[in-house]
Design an enzyme around this catalytic site. Sequence first.
Site, PDB file in Angstrom:
ATOM      1  N   HIS A 274       0.816  -1.220   0.000  1.00 44.71           N
ATOM      2  CA  HIS A 274       0.000   0.000   0.000  1.00 44.71           C
ATOM      3  C   HIS A 274       0.847   1.267   0.000  1.00 44.71           C
ATOM      4  CE1 HIS A 274      -0.023  -0.057   4.584  1.00 44.71           C
ATOM      5  NE2 HIS A 274      -0.102   1.244   4.423  1.00 44.71           N
TER       6      HIS A 274
ATOM      7  N   ASP B 219       1.198  -7.650   2.349  1.00 55.05           N
ATOM      8  CA  ASP B 219       1.277  -6.208   2.082  1.00 55.05           C
ATOM      9  C   ASP B 219       2.738  -5.751   1.986  1.00 55.05           C
ATOM     10  OD1 ASP B 219       0.833  -3.533   1.824  1.00 55.05           O
ATOM     11  OD2 ASP B 219      -0.548  -3.358   3.509  1.00 55.05           O
TER      12      ASP B 219
ATOM     13  N   SER C 299       3.715   2.212   8.459  1.00 53.22           N
ATOM     14  CA  SER C 299       3.477   1.285   7.357  1.00 53.22           C
ATOM     15  C   SER C 299       4.793   1.025   6.645  1.00 53.22           C
ATOM     16  CB  SER C 299       2.500   1.910   6.360  1.00 53.22           C
ATOM     17  OG  SER C 299       1.219   1.872   6.895  1.00 53.22           O
TER      18      SER C 299
HETATM   19  N1  ASP Z   1      -2.379   0.645   7.827  1.00 59.08           N
HETATM   20  C1  ASP Z   1      -1.859   1.785   8.425  1.00 59.08           C
HETATM   21  C2  ASP Z   1      -1.660   2.886   7.466  1.00 59.08           C
HETATM   22  O1  ASP Z   1      -2.418   3.002   6.556  1.00 59.08           O
HETATM   23  C3  ASP Z   1      -0.780   1.564   9.394  1.00 59.08           C
HETATM   24  C4  ASP Z   1      -1.311   1.917  10.731  1.00 59.08           C
HETATM   25  O2  ASP Z   1      -1.878   3.001  10.847  1.00 59.08           O
HETATM   26  O3  ASP Z   1      -1.182   1.143  11.652  1.00 59.08           O
HETATM   27  O4  ASP Z   1      -0.793   3.709   7.563  1.00 59.08           O
END
Ligand code: ASP
Length: 719
Positions: free
Chosen positions: A83, A218, A654
């Site tokens: 992502h 991911d 992330s």
């Molecule tokens: N999935 C998160 C993000 O989009 C990571 C997190 O906030 O823990 O940055």
Amino acid sequence: MKKRTLSFLFILTSFYSFAFEGMWIPSVLNAAFDDMKANGLKLSKEEIYSINNTSLKDGIVIFGGGCTGEMVSNEGLLFTNHHCGFDNIQYHSSIEHDYLKNGFWAMNRKEELACPGLTATFVIEMRDVTDEVLKGMIGVDEKDRPTKMRDLFNTISNKAKDENKCDGFVRGFNYNTQFFLVLTKTYTDVRLVGAPPSCIGKFGGDTDNWVWPRHTGDFSVFRIYANDKNEPAEYSATNKPFKPAHHFPISLKGVKEGDFTMVYGFPGRTEHLLTSAGVAYNHEQLAPMRIDFREKNLEVINAAMKSSDVLRIKYAAKQSSVANAYKKWQGQELGLNKFNAIQLKKDEEASWLEIAQKEKKEAEYSNLLTSINQLYKDYYAVNIASAAYAEFVFNGPEVFQLYQDFHEIADDEAKLKKGNLWEAKMKEFLETAKAFYKDYDLETDKKRFLAMAPMFEQFTKGAVHFEDVKLSREAAANRWFKGSMIADSAAFLGMIRSFSKDTAISMSSVSKKYAKRLGAEYLYVQALALNDYYKKTLVPSKKEFTTKHDLLMEQYVFLLEELRGKKEKWCDANSTLRLTYGKVEGSAPVDGMAYTPFTTGQGILDKNSTGNPDFEINDRLKMLLQNKEFGSYGVNGTLPVCFTGSNHTTGGNSGSPALNGNGEWIGINFDRTWESTMSDLYFNSEICRNVMADARYVLWVIDIYAGAGHLLKEMTIRR
Ligand code: ASP
């Protein structure tokens, strides 16, 4: 030191009765370090962070705008999340090369794809300059403080930058109660090496985002390139793979429940010091408003993406960024509600007041708290309108921002021409406009406008109104969008090309005509009006709020430290390098329900059989999982996929390396569980868990699924 009272002790334990709360500054690991040792860390402070020797920090970068990445080979290979690499994967995708759907693997260095604008930034040093800044601020008048502080920051960082021949900045922590100089080096030639297909990298889609149990691979793979001195250089075919001072060895030995873990990276923003009014504003006003905006926005985007592959590719990255926070805020709302976070804050404030009374600081404490809380009332309208503006103009219909960006340059024409900068600026803008059109769909943009405009008008309390006296909103919007220059990409780009002299034919008279047409256009006029409203009304008032708020918070945090007798235990995330630690562990977030900390490949097949399109997988993945072709990555007939830990993380983390006690890479951090989404405001150690993809799954995907085992040869793998 003054004698502390019992209730003071109570406050310390109730505030800090966490197991692993905190995002620690690696250059000043004090009490946290002893606790890390006690929990299984095998490294010395110097091995974690050092300015004299190679340390773990030398293998970590800020990836792009706001993620983390880590070096995994001594030839510049870098891991980050799928992502985080998504924009670049999307940038290179087309119907013919659908890397989003099918993945991408460079089978040799020549096939690696340049990513314009992508950067990787290393931290050279994080130096505590609190004393220097505070000394420089003594006696400065309140109204002069922001300017004086900015000047001081510049003086300190410029000197250090000159001495160290690198980039850098000074940043305030915990409302300017501590200050650090951060010296950095940024590499600008970063290329895409590999990305799994979305059915691995984004497996579970929006259904599973922020949710455990999780089965997402991911991750994506990039490579940093440098000049022949191993220094940053713009993209060039002659650049060489960068040689980092440190790259992370990868442990395939696996993790067990209770094992020590740490996550080293660049958490973006937490607000654990907000007062009760701050939490109430976020929880009761801001988040519900943003959720509503995004719901409307996403209805349009999702429908467009479903309607054709062209639109699916064009809108994939935009959808992800809107949908990610949309879902997170919903989880956060539930968590803050469940724990009654506003009341918890009020209780904390009552306890502080008790201590303040004993320390004869009652009036000071109450006055500060009342003033801070009052500010949220006084500035409610501007705060909410600014946030609505961000939802509408920065995350909504895209026409306004493109026009505003164009106008910003056009408005400066005389000055730019005088400085011989006009053509260069237009050339730069031409690239922006080309990128804009690559992923733009007029009909979708119009629908986003129609879906969001009424709500935006409502939050601006009449300051903004889109109207055609003769036509319904929908009929008018059809006319506004269809008749706009945005609709005519050839004319718009042609005009900019002529301004930037990017064409052999002189088009100046043509472009003048177009500029005139643009100036008369409804959407353009509205874009400028919005810009005016933003710059003249919202920005100054919002700045006024932030200045007053932060100044009061600074006094508040100093006072809490005085009452506590020592510094705040940890500083809120602010996109600087931090270390958090915890254990491999699950949680029991809901009465009668427990999360175990591991998932396996079987879960992918199970979810796939539900028929939910977010769990669709391709034939190859299905076949490998069904046949249990796990190579050396399987454990007792299963394939480890993800695991959870009690590391305190947030957005920006992330892509951060998940490390064991020896500093070996055991996986990659990418998310939090649903019940942890509240943790930016309220961290609860019993419940909050971060989610990591297991090293064995990542390497299995590269090696067995993708057949890109050549990449593993560069890595240091410990089995
Ligand atoms: N999935 C998160 C993000 O989009 C990571 C997190 O906030 O823990 O940055």
